[in-house]
Design a protein around this motif. Structure first.
Motif, PDB file in Angstrom:
ATOM      1  N   TRP A   1     -73.400   4.568 -75.298  1.00  0.00           N
ATOM      2  CA  TRP A   1     -72.399   3.631 -75.801  1.00  0.00           C
ATOM      3  C   TRP A   1     -71.958   3.994 -77.210  1.00  0.00           C
ATOM      4  CZ3 TRP A   1     -73.369   0.900 -80.202  1.00  0.00           C
ATOM      5  CH2 TRP A   1     -74.707   0.786 -80.596  1.00  0.00           C
ATOM      6  N   LEU A   2     -72.881   4.510 -78.043  1.00  0.00           N
ATOM      7  CA  LEU A   2     -72.524   4.904 -79.405  1.00  0.00           C
ATOM      8  C   LEU A   2     -71.683   6.177 -79.395  1.00  0.00           C
ATOM      9  CD1 LEU A   2     -72.747   4.409 -82.410  1.00  0.00           C
ATOM     10  CD2 LEU A   2     -74.899   5.677 -82.392  1.00  0.00           C
ATOM     11  N   LEU A   3     -72.046   7.130 -78.563  1.00  0.00           N
ATOM     12  CA  LEU A   3     -71.245   8.352 -78.456  1.00  0.00           C
ATOM     13  C   LEU A   3     -69.827   8.049 -77.973  1.00  0.00           C
ATOM     14  CD1 LEU A   3     -73.866  10.799 -76.924  1.00  0.00           C
ATOM     15  CD2 LEU A   3     -72.982  10.757 -79.264  1.00  0.00           C
ATOM     16  N   ARG A   4     -69.700   7.090 -77.072  1.00  0.00           N
ATOM     17  CA  ARG A   4     -68.383   6.703 -76.567  1.00  0.00           C
ATOM     18  C   ARG A   4     -67.518   6.133 -77.694  1.00  0.00           C
ATOM     19  NH1 ARG A   4     -70.098   3.887 -72.634  1.00  0.00           N
ATOM     20  NH2 ARG A   4     -70.042   1.864 -73.645  1.00  0.00           N
ATOM     21  N   HIS A   5     -68.116   5.334 -78.570  1.00  0.00           N
ATOM     22  CA  HIS A   5     -67.372   4.748 -79.682  1.00  0.00           C
ATOM     23  C   HIS A   5     -67.074   5.780 -80.766  1.00  0.00           C
ATOM     24  CE1 HIS A   5     -67.440   0.746 -78.117  1.00  0.00           C
ATOM     25  NE2 HIS A   5     -68.760   0.758 -78.012  1.00  0.00           N
ATOM     26  N   LEU A   6     -67.979   6.674 -81.033  1.00  0.00           N
ATOM     27  CA  LEU A   6     -67.762   7.695 -82.057  1.00  0.00           C
ATOM     28  C   LEU A   6     -66.665   8.680 -81.663  1.00  0.00           C
ATOM     29  CD1 LEU A   6     -71.403   8.497 -83.179  1.00  0.00           C
ATOM     30  CD2 LEU A   6     -69.640   7.284 -84.467  1.00  0.00           C
ATOM     31  N   ARG A   7     -66.392   8.786 -80.384  1.00  0.00           N
ATOM     32  CA  ARG A   7     -65.355   9.690 -79.914  1.00  0.00           C
ATOM     33  C   ARG A   7     -63.974   9.301 -80.460  1.00  0.00           C
ATOM     34  NH1 ARG A   7     -65.119  10.038 -73.600  1.00  0.00           N
ATOM     35  NH2 ARG A   7     -65.940   8.014 -74.125  1.00  0.00           N
ATOM     36  N   TYR A   8     -63.774   8.024 -80.758  1.00  0.00           N
ATOM     37  CA  TYR A   8     -62.476   7.533 -81.219  1.00  0.00           C
ATOM     38  C   TYR A   8     -62.336   7.516 -82.739  1.00  0.00           C
ATOM     39  CZ  TYR A   8     -62.283   6.034 -76.401  1.00  0.00           C
ATOM     40  OH  TYR A   8     -62.297   6.015 -75.039  1.00  0.00           O
ATOM     41  N   THR A   9     -63.341   7.958 -83.456  1.00  0.00           N
ATOM     42  CA  THR A   9     -63.296   7.897 -84.912  1.00  0.00           C
ATOM     43  C   THR A   9     -62.171   8.744 -85.490  1.00  0.00           C
ATOM     44  OG1 THR A   9     -65.667   7.509 -84.957  1.00  0.00           O
ATOM     45  CG2 THR A   9     -64.654   8.242 -86.998  1.00  0.00           C
ATOM     46  N   ALA A  10     -62.036   9.974 -85.044  1.00  0.00           N
ATOM     47  CA  ALA A  10     -60.986  10.847 -85.585  1.00  0.00           C
ATOM     48  C   ALA A  10     -59.603  10.284 -85.296  1.00  0.00           C
ATOM     49  CB  ALA A  10     -61.121  12.247 -84.997  1.00  0.00           C
TER      50      ALA A  10
END
Length: 83
Positions: free
Chosen positions: A37-46
């Protein structure tokens, strides 16, 4: 040494805080696998940072809020197509 002592206290405190945040992710969690779930959210940071930078720059330079929001939204839509 120039400036007031309060200024240097704030600069040092911000430096310590910045180091602490980075160390929390890189030093403490760096060798562990992150949850999905954290990796999924971090994907949208850029894709979220670029419109924020554009909105800040346009808003600061032009002082036109609607133009800043509109260009930020345009960049967000364009960036989401790339990511």
């Amino acid at each position: 040494m120039t400036g007031t002592p309060e200024l240097w206290i704030v600069i040092i405190a911000l430096g310590i805080g910045s180091f602490g945040l980075r160390f929390a992710f890189l030093g403490l969690v760096g060798d562990r696998a992150l949850p999905d779930w954290l990796l999924r959210h971090l994907r949208y940071t850029a894709g979220a940072i670029l419109p924020a930078i554009v909105t800040l720059a346009v808003g600061y330079l032009t002082k036109i809020v609607l133009l800043a929001v509109g260009l930020g939204a345009t960049v967000l839509i364009g960036a989401s197509a790339l990511f």
